[in-house]
Design an enzyme around this catalytic site. Structure first.
Site, mmCIF file in Angstrom:
data_model
loop_
_atom_site.group_PDB
_atom_site.id
_atom_site.type_symbol
_atom_site.label_atom_id
_atom_site.label_comp_id
_atom_site.label_asym_id
_atom_site.label_seq_id
_atom_site.Cartn_x
_atom_site.Cartn_y
_atom_site.Cartn_z
ATOM 1 N N LYS A 60 0.627 -1.205 -0.061
ATOM 2 C CA LYS A 60 -0.193 0.183 -0.412
ATOM 3 C C LYS A 60 0.775 1.146 0.229
ATOM 4 O O LYS A 60 2.048 0.674 1.439
ATOM 5 C CB LYS A 60 -1.207 0.271 1.076
ATOM 6 C CG LYS A 60 -2.189 1.079 1.255
ATOM 7 C CD LYS A 60 -2.703 0.965 2.339
ATOM 8 C CE LYS A 60 -3.499 1.776 2.645
ATOM 9 N NZ LYS A 60 -4.852 2.020 4.053
ATOM 10 N N SER A 135 -9.462 1.967 2.943
ATOM 11 C CA SER A 135 -8.822 2.565 1.866
ATOM 12 C C SER A 135 -7.661 1.646 1.342
ATOM 13 O O SER A 135 -7.035 2.488 0.099
ATOM 14 C CB SER A 135 -7.750 3.582 2.902
ATOM 15 O OG SER A 135 -7.105 2.993 3.979
ATOM 16 N N SER A 159 -10.272 -1.219 7.108
ATOM 17 C CA SER A 159 -9.851 -0.059 5.967
ATOM 18 C C SER A 159 -9.128 -1.472 5.081
ATOM 19 O O SER A 159 -8.946 -1.660 3.982
ATOM 20 C CB SER A 159 -8.576 0.553 5.851
ATOM 21 O OG SER A 159 -9.458 2.052 5.901
#
Length: 470
Positions: A60, A135, A159
């Site tokens: 990420k 996210s 997330s």
């Protein structure tokens, strides 16, 4: 999937190069990658005896990577090239994993849609008209397509676990402190967890073995030893006590979601599990989301005060230092981030701290106490991870004050309030899209969490799912 790759070490280099190529090909459809990472140099220094030798992965893009741009999905950090690695990067490299991409995320990890990244929205591989969730949606999408076998994420509210549901993969948020956060660009320090995605529970066990452990550079990281979860994995449910989160079930409007969930519960009972309803205080649960927003945004406002175009970030011109900062933050942040910073700054005003921020912390404590009451008698708390499949990217906005939104779509924040381990695994499909089930266990009891998740995986048969992008 890990086992197959480890049994084919001779093909490791080709496998990683193919993953790199495939990620580029699919990104036109998925928009799940911010920066591609050529694996060639990494392949020259693979650790032969590593638990993840030659396994292609993605980070990420709030994970700092030495000499590789790390944007956290924000325009203001689009020029940031770190001079150090996050702790998890060093651990994964030492295990032989090979990074081929930095994955898309909501800006500064603030959001649950993966539509606010400065590079644009990520698309769900099961249906390109739907969102991945956020996210950490870019990471979930890359695992869902089989491009990578594992991708890291961060989880401040849900997330990792919500994108796992929407993308049909395993999403793990371990206990707070189980994985070092050193080198992870923060959102809210008391809620942030490093998490990750895999396509099977067994791969999730191995990943935690590699990533977990004490790191003196992160004083919140735990000193507890890291078990070999993959060797301890046992899906026998006889005598296991599982609580069904009644408030969530009551708040879900989609009857097909409830049917799929009830069918799964019946299968777990047939395996010997004792499954009972557990009800939380409903009024307290309705305060959960505003409590989260206040705490998270207050902490975010503090954490990101240095992103001003002077100390960090893309600098916009101005006549004075103040004007430079105003212009840099105005142009550097998207509207959602700016809104959250306003909320956070308001909550941190001296006159508001007792009235808002500290009151929110008290509500958080009451919610954790209720979760403790549940887990005192049960091994896990179980509920659908979402009331429905992934929303359409251009779909209607749900009623933000409904029980469906406040409770059914946001109950997983309890795992962040408490710091307890929580994970999502696939439980079914609707309209060709996956939906997941979430379980939360006691602190540092990842062993039980993986055991129950493995039993769920065996009953559903949803292991190593792979979305074909059309």
């Amino acid at each position: 999937m890990f086992k197959d790759m480890l049994n084919d070490k001779a093909n490791a280099k080709n496998r990683c190069l193919e993953a790199y190529k495939k990620a580029q090909e699919l990104n036109e459809s998925l928009n799940a990658v911010i920066t591609f990472v050529d694996p060639s140099e990494q392949l020259e220094h693979l650790v032969e005896d590593g638990k993840m030798y030659g396994i292609p992965i993605a980070y990420k893009d709030n994970t700092t990577t030495k000499n590789i741009t790390t944007t956290a999905g924000s325009k203001i950090l689009s020029n940031y090239v770190p001079v150090f690695n996050a702790e998890i990067v060093d651990r994964l490299e030492a295990a032989g994993a090979v990074c081929i991409a930095k994955a898309s995320l909501d800006e500064l990890a603030m959001g649950g849609t993966n539509t606010t990244c400065f590079k644009g929205a990520a698309h769900n591989p099961w249906d390109l008209h739907r969102m991945t969730g956020g996210s950490s949606g870019g990471s979930a999408a890359l695992v869902s397509t089989g491009v990578v076998a594992m991708a890291t994420g961060s989880d401040t509210g849900d997330s990792v676990r919500k994108p796992a549901s929407f993308c049909g993969v395993v999403g793990v948020k371990p206990t707070y402190g189980r994985i070092s956060r050193y080198g992870i660009i923060p959102y809210a320090s008391s809620l942030d967890h490093v998490g990750y995605f895999t396509s099977s529970v067994e791969d999730a066990c191995v990943t935690l073995e590699v990533m977990a452990g004490r790191d003196d550079r992160d004083m919140t990281s735990s000193n507890l030893p890291v078990p070999e979860y993959s060797k301890l994995l046992n899906s026998d449910l006889k005598g296991r006590k599982i609580a069904v989160f009644k408030n969530v079930i009551d708040a879900i409007e989609n009857k097909e979601t409830i049917r799929i969930f009830n069918e799964l519960v019946s299968k777990l009972e047939a395996r010997g599990a004792i499954v009972e309803m557990f009800e939380f205080d409903d009024a307290l649960l309705k305060a959960m989301l505003p409590t989260y927003y206040l705490i998270a945004n207050c902490e975010a406002s503090s954490n990101h005060s240095n992103l001003d175009g002077v100390r960090f970030g893309v600098r916009e011109p101005g006549e004075t230092m103040e004007e430079i900062m105003i212009n840099s933050r105005t142009k550097g942040f998207g509207p959602l981030c700016r809104k959250r910073f306003v909320i956070g700054s308001y909550g941190l005003f001296d006159d508001n701290q007792d009235k808002l921020f500290r009151k929110a912390q008290k509500v958080r404590r009451l919610l954790v106490q209720q979760l403790n009451e549940c887990l005192k008698d049960y091994d896990a708390l179980l509920a659908p991870a979402s009331g429905d499949i992934a929303p359409l990217l251009d779909g209607a906005v749900s009623d933000q004050l409904s029980d469906s939104h406040l409770i059914a779509e946001n109950h997983m924040v309890l795992g962040n309030f408490s710091g307890y381990p929580s994970m999502t695994v696939p439980m079914g499909f609707m309209e060709g899209c996956p939906i997941g089930v979430n379980l939360t266990c006691r602190a540092f009891d990842e062993e039980s969490m993986f055991d129950i998740a493995k039993a769920i995986e065996e009953e559903t048969g949803f292991k190593n799912l792979k979305a074909e992008v059309k």
